[in-house]
Design a protein around this motif. Structure first.
Motif, PDB file in Angstrom:
ATOM      1  N   UNK A 160       0.841  -1.202   0.000  1.00 18.58           N
ATOM      2  CA  UNK A 160       0.000   0.000   0.000  1.00 18.58           C
ATOM      3  C   UNK A 160       0.875   1.251   0.000  1.00 18.58           C
ATOM      4  N   UNK A 161       1.904   1.265   0.852  1.00 14.69           N
ATOM      5  CA  UNK A 161       2.811   2.409   0.920  1.00 14.69           C
ATOM      6  C   UNK A 161       3.479   2.645  -0.434  1.00 14.69           C
ATOM      7  N   UNK A 162       3.895   1.567  -1.092  1.00 12.79           N
ATOM      8  CA  UNK A 162       4.523   1.703  -2.403  1.00 12.79           C
ATOM      9  C   UNK A 162       3.585   2.300  -3.426  1.00 12.79           C
ATOM     10  N   UNK A 163       2.333   1.886  -3.387  1.00 10.76           N
ATOM     11  CA  UNK A 163       1.342   2.452  -4.313  1.00 10.76           C
ATOM     12  C   UNK A 163       1.132   3.936  -4.055  1.00 10.76           C
ATOM     13  N   UNK A 164       1.069   4.315  -2.789  1.00 13.40           N
ATOM     14  CA  UNK A 164       0.885   5.725  -2.449  1.00 13.40           C
ATOM     15  C   UNK A 164       2.066   6.552  -2.958  1.00 13.40           C
ATOM     16  N   UNK A 165       3.276   6.039  -2.792  1.00 12.17           N
ATOM     17  CA  UNK A 165       4.457   6.770  -3.261  1.00 12.17           C
ATOM     18  C   UNK A 165       4.414   6.940  -4.778  1.00 12.17           C
ATOM     19  N   UNK A 166       3.952   5.925  -5.497  1.00 15.28           N
ATOM     20  CA  UNK A 166       3.832   6.046  -6.951  1.00 15.28           C
ATOM     21  C   UNK A 166       2.850   7.154  -7.324  1.00 15.28           C
ATOM     22  N   UNK A 167       1.741   7.229  -6.603  1.00 13.00           N
ATOM     23  CA  UNK A 167       0.755   8.274  -6.872  1.00 13.00           C
ATOM     24  C   UNK A 167       1.313   9.661  -6.548  1.00 13.00           C
ATOM     25  N   UNK A 168       2.091   9.758  -5.479  1.00 12.47           N
ATOM     26  CA  UNK A 168       2.677  11.055  -5.115  1.00 12.47           C
ATOM     27  C   UNK A 168       3.686  11.500  -6.172  1.00 12.47           C
ATOM     28  N   UNK A 169       4.431  10.556  -6.731  1.00 10.69           N
ATOM     29  CA  UNK A 169       5.373  10.900  -7.797  1.00 10.69           C
ATOM     30  C   UNK A 169       4.648  11.410  -9.033  1.00 10.69           C
ATOM     31  N   UNK A 170       3.380  11.052  -9.175  1.00  6.86           N
ATOM     32  CA  UNK A 170       2.572  11.532 -10.300  1.00  6.86           C
ATOM     33  C   UNK A 170       1.856  12.839  -9.981  1.00  6.86           C
ATOM     34  N   UNK A 171       2.148  13.397  -8.804  1.00  8.96           N
ATOM     35  CA  UNK A 171       1.594  14.702  -8.461  1.00  8.96           C
ATOM     36  C   UNK A 171       0.414  14.678  -7.514  1.00  8.96           C
ATOM     37  N   UNK A 172      -0.017  13.494  -7.050  1.00  5.51           N
ATOM     38  CA  UNK A 172      -1.148  13.419  -6.129  1.00  5.51           C
ATOM     39  C   UNK A 172      -0.713  13.833  -4.716  1.00  5.51           C
ATOM     40  N   UNK A 174      -0.630  13.658  -0.668  1.00  4.67           N
ATOM     41  CA  UNK A 174      -0.693  12.577   0.316  1.00  4.67           C
ATOM     42  C   UNK A 174      -1.843  12.855   1.278  1.00  4.67           C
ATOM     43  N   UNK A 175      -2.948  12.172   1.056  1.00  3.53           N
ATOM     44  CA  UNK A 175      -4.123  12.327   1.907  1.00  3.53           C
ATOM     45  C   UNK A 175      -4.550  10.962   2.414  1.00  3.53           C
ATOM     46  N   UNK A 176      -5.378  10.968   3.448  1.00  2.00           N
ATOM     47  CA  UNK A 176      -5.867   9.695   3.968  1.00  2.00           C
ATOM     48  C   UNK A 176      -6.771   9.004   2.944  1.00  2.00           C
ATOM     49  N   UNK A 177      -7.490   9.777   2.140  1.00  2.00           N
ATOM     50  CA  UNK A 177      -8.324   9.183   1.089  1.00  2.00           C
ATOM     51  C   UNK A 177      -7.464   8.455   0.067  1.00  2.00           C
ATOM     52  N   UNK A 178      -6.299   9.014  -0.237  1.00  2.00           N
ATOM     53  CA  UNK A 178      -5.391   8.354  -1.176  1.00  2.00           C
ATOM     54  C   UNK A 178      -4.931   7.014  -0.614  1.00  2.00           C
ATOM     55  N   UNK A 184      -7.419  -0.513  -1.020  1.00  2.00           N
ATOM     56  CA  UNK A 184      -8.410  -1.348  -1.709  1.00  2.00           C
ATOM     57  C   UNK A 184      -7.794  -1.992  -2.945  1.00  2.00           C
ATOM     58  N   UNK A 185      -7.016  -1.205  -3.698  1.00  2.00           N
ATOM     59  CA  UNK A 185      -6.392  -1.753  -4.903  1.00  2.00           C
ATOM     60  C   UNK A 185      -5.361  -2.831  -4.564  1.00  2.00           C
ATOM     61  N   UNK A 186      -4.603  -2.605  -3.498  1.00  2.00           N
ATOM     62  CA  UNK A 186      -3.623  -3.608  -3.077  1.00  2.00           C
ATOM     63  C   UNK A 186      -4.321  -4.903  -2.663  1.00  2.00           C
ATOM     64  N   UNK A 187      -5.468  -4.766  -2.014  1.00  2.00           N
ATOM     65  CA  UNK A 187      -6.209  -5.954  -1.572  1.00  2.00           C
ATOM     66  C   UNK A 187      -6.604  -6.813  -2.770  1.00  2.00           C
ATOM     67  N   UNK A 188      -7.157  -6.197  -3.801  1.00  2.00           N
ATOM     68  CA  UNK A 188      -7.624  -6.983  -4.939  1.00  2.00           C
ATOM     69  C   UNK A 188      -6.485  -7.517  -5.798  1.00  2.00           C
TER      70      UNK A 188
END
Length: 321
Positions: A160-172, A174-178, A184-188
């Motif tokens: 999950x942390x890795x996915x969040x870092x990827x999103x932050x590198x794309x400009x998103x 860092x929020x709790x919603x992120x 959820x995506x990591x779970x599936x």
């Protein structure tokens, strides 16, 4: 008092104007050098320099990642609480688990006021930390040791942390919603959630096998969802060694049950049940995986590992509280 302020300009909740105000407030009370970090690992280098120069205090202004780097710099040559500079934290990230676990305000300005009060009143405590390294005799044995202040994760939560870092590198931002969306995506997408591949080994006990999730805690709470503390290992403390929460099944019903328990957890009760393993005050243990898994420490994704050796070190560093 000679002090170094290490400020992360990318801190999520701190503006340049706020940083200037904090620098002036701290400089009025001590001989302060303020340095803004310029690259990944810069805070670690500054912490190491402060230790070698024998400074009295290092103030980390930023999120948990900045604090982690400073701590690893300070402890580069090993823990020595009486010799090393003391650490102070002014929270500037999105979650600030370490600072909040110490009882500090989550607002940077309020935390600075609390820091100045603590210095005048000479309030400090010596905290334990976790140390993770590559396991001898495995393909990860050359991975250097690294300290963590509040948690580490091997497998699901690190993914999950890795996915969040990827999103932050794309400009998103860092929020709790992120974090929730990426969870959820990591779970599936996680191929190992139904059949765990991690084994926990510790001296004097039988191995704990087939773990699908493994969270290592150095304090409690484990993290925060907004203002809500989440207690994965309620007994974890800066005064003891390390705690572990592990799950051997991440089916949809099991995740729903344990997620509910985590959201409603308290300092007295965390996740529990037949698929949960809770271990308290472990000084030395190893997590092995049958396949490479993501690994994180203090919310920083560190890539894939197959084996990690953990050590809980009591009384590692003095912290201003």
């Amino acid at each position: 008092m000679r002090a170094l302020l290490v400020a992360n300009p990318a801190a999520t909740t701190t503006s340049a104007r706020t940083r200037d105000v904090l620098v002036h407030a701290l400089a009025s009370e001590m001989k302060l050098e303020a340095v803004t970090t310029e690259y990944r690992g810069h805070a670690r280098d500054l912490g190491r320099r402060a230790a070698h120069e024998g400074l009295d205090l290092v103030v980390a202004l930023g999120g948990d990642g900045t604090v982690n780097e400073v701590v690893n710099g300070l402890l580069h040559d090993g823990p020595d609480p009486e010799r090393l500079p003391r650490l102070a934290v002014v929270p500037g990230g999105s979650t600030n688990v370490f600072a909040r676990a110490l009882g500090l305000p989550n607002d940077a300005v309020e935390a600075t006021g609390a820091l100045l009060d603590a210095l005048r009143e000479q309030r400090e405590r010596t905290v334990g930390l976790g140390l993770a390294a590559g396991t001898p005799g495995t393909e990860d044995e050359s991975v250097p040791a690294r300290w963590f202040t509040f948690c580490a994760g091997f497998g699901f939560d690190a993914g999950v942390v890795g996915r969040v870092e990827q999103q932050r590198e794309r400009g998103k931002r860092s929020t709790h919603a992120l974090y929730v969306r990426q969870l959820v995506r990591q779970f599936w997408d996680d191929p190992n959630r139904r059949h765990g591949v991690v084994t926990l080994e510790r001296p004097g006990a039988d191995p704990v096998t087939d773990l699908a999730l493994s969270i290592v805690c150095n304090t409690s709470p484990w993290t925060y969802l907004g203002n809500r503390p989440l207690y994965a290992s309620p007994e974890a403390s800066f005064d003891t060694a390390l705690d572990v929460l592990a799950l051997n099944r991440l089916s949809t019903p099991a995740v729903a049950r344990y997620a509910t328990q985590l959201l409603t957890s308290t300092p007295e009760r965390g996740p529990h049940g037949k698929h949960a393993v809770s271990l308290h005050d472990l000084t030395d243990f190893t997590l092995h995986s049958k396949v490479p898994l993501p690994f994180q420490m203090d919310g920083d994704h560190l890539g894939l590992r197959t084996s990690v050796r953990f050590t809980g070190v009591r009384r590692a560093l003095r912290v201003i509280v």
